[in-house]
Design a protein around this motif. Structure first.
Motif, short mmCIF file in Angstrom:
data_model
loop_
_atom_site.label_atom_id
_atom_site.label_comp_id
_atom_site.label_asym_id
_atom_site.label_seq_id
_atom_site.Cartn_x
_atom_site.Cartn_y
_atom_site.Cartn_z
N GLN A 69 -25.48 -3.29 31.44
CA GLN A 69 -25.41 -2.19 30.47
C GLN A 69 -24.70 -2.70 29.22
O GLN A 69 -23.58 -3.21 29.30
CB GLN A 69 -24.65 -1.02 31.07
N VAL A 70 -25.35 -2.59 28.08
CA VAL A 70 -24.78 -3.03 26.80
C VAL A 70 -24.45 -1.80 25.98
O VAL A 70 -25.32 -0.96 25.73
CB VAL A 70 -25.76 -3.95 26.04
N ILE A 71 -23.18 -1.69 25.56
CA ILE A 71 -22.71 -0.51 24.82
C ILE A 71 -22.08 -0.99 23.51
O ILE A 71 -21.38 -1.99 23.49
CB ILE A 71 -21.64 0.26 25.61
N THR A 72 -22.34 -0.26 22.43
CA THR A 72 -21.66 -0.54 21.16
C THR A 72 -20.89 0.70 20.74
O THR A 72 -21.42 1.82 20.80
CB THR A 72 -22.66 -0.93 20.06
N PHE A 73 -19.66 0.49 20.33
CA PHE A 73 -18.81 1.57 19.82
C PHE A 73 -18.52 1.30 18.36
O PHE A 73 -17.93 0.27 18.03
CB PHE A 73 -17.49 1.64 20.61
N LYS A 74 -18.92 2.23 17.49
CA LYS A 74 -18.73 2.06 16.05
C LYS A 74 -17.53 2.87 15.57
O LYS A 74 -17.32 4.00 16.02
CB LYS A 74 -19.97 2.54 15.28
N ASN A 75 -16.81 2.27 14.63
CA ASN A 75 -15.74 2.95 13.90
C ASN A 75 -14.70 3.60 14.81
O ASN A 75 -14.25 4.72 14.57
CB ASN A 75 -16.33 4.00 12.95
N MET A 76 -14.30 2.90 15.85
CA MET A 76 -13.29 3.43 16.76
C MET A 76 -12.11 2.48 16.91
O MET A 76 -11.20 2.77 17.68
CB MET A 76 -13.90 3.69 18.14
N THR A 77 -12.11 1.36 16.21
CA THR A 77 -11.07 0.37 16.41
C THR A 77 -10.70 -0.30 15.09
O THR A 77 -11.56 -0.46 14.23
CB THR A 77 -11.54 -0.69 17.43
N PRO A 78 -9.46 -0.70 14.91
CA PRO A 78 -9.09 -1.39 13.67
C PRO A 78 -9.54 -2.86 13.65
O PRO A 78 -9.76 -3.42 12.59
CB PRO A 78 -7.57 -1.30 13.63
N SER A 79 -9.69 -3.47 14.82
CA SER A 79 -10.14 -4.87 14.86
C SER A 79 -11.29 -5.00 15.86
O SER A 79 -11.29 -4.33 16.90
CB SER A 79 -8.99 -5.79 15.27
N PRO A 80 -12.26 -5.85 15.57
CA PRO A 80 -13.43 -5.95 16.46
C PRO A 80 -13.11 -6.74 17.73
O PRO A 80 -12.36 -7.71 17.70
CB PRO A 80 -14.45 -6.69 15.59
N PHE A 81 -13.70 -6.32 18.84
CA PHE A 81 -13.56 -7.05 20.09
C PHE A 81 -14.74 -6.75 21.00
O PHE A 81 -15.46 -5.78 20.82
CB PHE A 81 -12.24 -6.72 20.79
N ILE A 82 -14.92 -7.64 21.97
CA ILE A 82 -15.96 -7.48 22.99
C ILE A 82 -15.24 -7.38 24.33
O ILE A 82 -14.31 -8.12 24.60
CB ILE A 82 -16.94 -8.67 22.98
N GLN A 83 -15.68 -6.46 25.17
CA GLN A 83 -15.06 -6.30 26.47
C GLN A 83 -16.15 -6.37 27.55
O GLN A 83 -17.19 -5.72 27.44
CB GLN A 83 -14.34 -4.95 26.55
N CYS A 84 -15.90 -7.18 28.57
CA CYS A 84 -16.82 -7.33 29.69
C CYS A 84 -16.18 -6.74 30.94
O CYS A 84 -15.02 -7.03 31.25
CB CYS A 84 -17.13 -8.81 29.94
N TYR A 85 -16.92 -5.91 31.64
CA TYR A 85 -16.44 -5.27 32.86
C TYR A 85 -17.14 -5.91 34.05
O TYR A 85 -18.37 -5.96 34.11
CB TYR A 85 -16.75 -3.77 32.84
N TYR A 86 -16.34 -6.40 35.00
CA TYR A 86 -16.87 -7.08 36.17
C TYR A 86 -17.09 -6.09 37.32
O TYR A 86 -16.56 -4.98 37.31
CB TYR A 86 -15.91 -8.19 36.61
N GLU A 87 -17.84 -6.50 38.32
CA GLU A 87 -18.16 -5.62 39.44
C GLU A 87 -16.94 -5.31 40.31
O GLU A 87 -16.90 -4.29 40.98
CB GLU A 87 -19.26 -6.22 40.30
N ASN A 88 -15.91 -6.18 40.28
CA ASN A 88 -14.72 -5.92 41.09
C ASN A 88 -13.69 -5.06 40.36
O ASN A 88 -12.59 -4.88 40.85
CB ASN A 88 -14.09 -7.23 41.54
N GLY A 89 -14.03 -4.55 39.16
CA GLY A 89 -13.14 -3.65 38.44
C GLY A 89 -12.31 -4.33 37.35
O GLY A 89 -11.65 -3.64 36.58
N LYS A 90 -12.34 -5.65 37.29
CA LYS A 90 -11.56 -6.34 36.27
C LYS A 90 -12.28 -6.29 34.93
O LYS A 90 -13.49 -6.08 34.86
CB LYS A 90 -11.32 -7.78 36.69
N LYS A 91 -11.50 -6.50 33.87
CA LYS A 91 -12.03 -6.50 32.51
C LYS A 91 -11.65 -7.80 31.81
O LYS A 91 -10.59 -8.36 32.08
CB LYS A 91 -11.47 -5.35 31.70
N MET A 92 -12.51 -8.25 30.89
CA MET A 92 -12.18 -9.40 30.06
C MET A 92 -12.31 -8.97 28.60
O MET A 92 -13.34 -8.42 28.20
CB MET A 92 -13.12 -10.57 30.31
#
Length: 169
Positions: free
Chosen positions: A64-87
């Protein structure tokens, strides 16, 4: 062709989508991008979204690819793993190519793994395959097929030179 209208219509061709380099690892389920539509530090991620996001979605249909616009002061990418961890991947003030290279290195599959998966996908044990390196060396060994012309000569009505070029046979 209506799909060839708009800005940079090359992005909507199948050849372009297949050239994507980023194939995400199997344990990544959600790939989210947070950015603003204005600002100098967000220009790289906007370029990445414009040029590479469709390729990422095409190469990773189960993610699932999601984009969030105009919600953050600095850009970042976040990956969610199947075991619940985030990168969390910081892409502040990077251009689109730097972002792609970094993502391929960090969350993408290696070239060796992709080559091994492609080889396994070929399925060499398919019973319809025949020839060198397969279970059956010739198609004539399959039941219901015409025997080899080497072993049993073909009937004359199966052969074109008797059918079309001999008038008095």
């Amino acid at each position: 062709m209506p799909f060839m209208k708009g800005i940079e219509p090359i992005r909507r061709t199948l050849k372009y989508l297949q050239q994507g380099r980023l194939v995400l690892k199997d344990n990544i389920h959600i790939f989210s991008i947070n950015y603003n539509t204005s600002g100098r530090t967000h220009s790289g991620i906007r370029g990445f979204i414009f040029w590479h996001l469709a390729q990422v979605q095409f190469k990773n249909p189960e993610v699932q690819v999601i984009t969030f616009k105009n919600m953050t002061p600095s850009p970042f990418i976040q990956c969610y793993y199947e075991n619940g961890k985030k990168m969390l991947i910081d892409v502040d003030d990077k251009d689109k190519d730097e972002i792609m290279d970094h993502l391929v290195k960090v969350v993408g599959k290696s070239k060796e793994l992709l080559a091994r998966e492609a080889e396994l996908r070929e399925k060499k044990d398919n019973p319809a395959n025949f020839g060198y390196g397969c279970d059956k060396s010739c198609m004539c060994t399959v039941p219901g097929q015409v025997p080899c012309p080497q072993v049993v000569p073909l009937p004359n009505h199966y052969r074109g030179k008797f059918k079309w070029y001999q008038n008095n046979v």
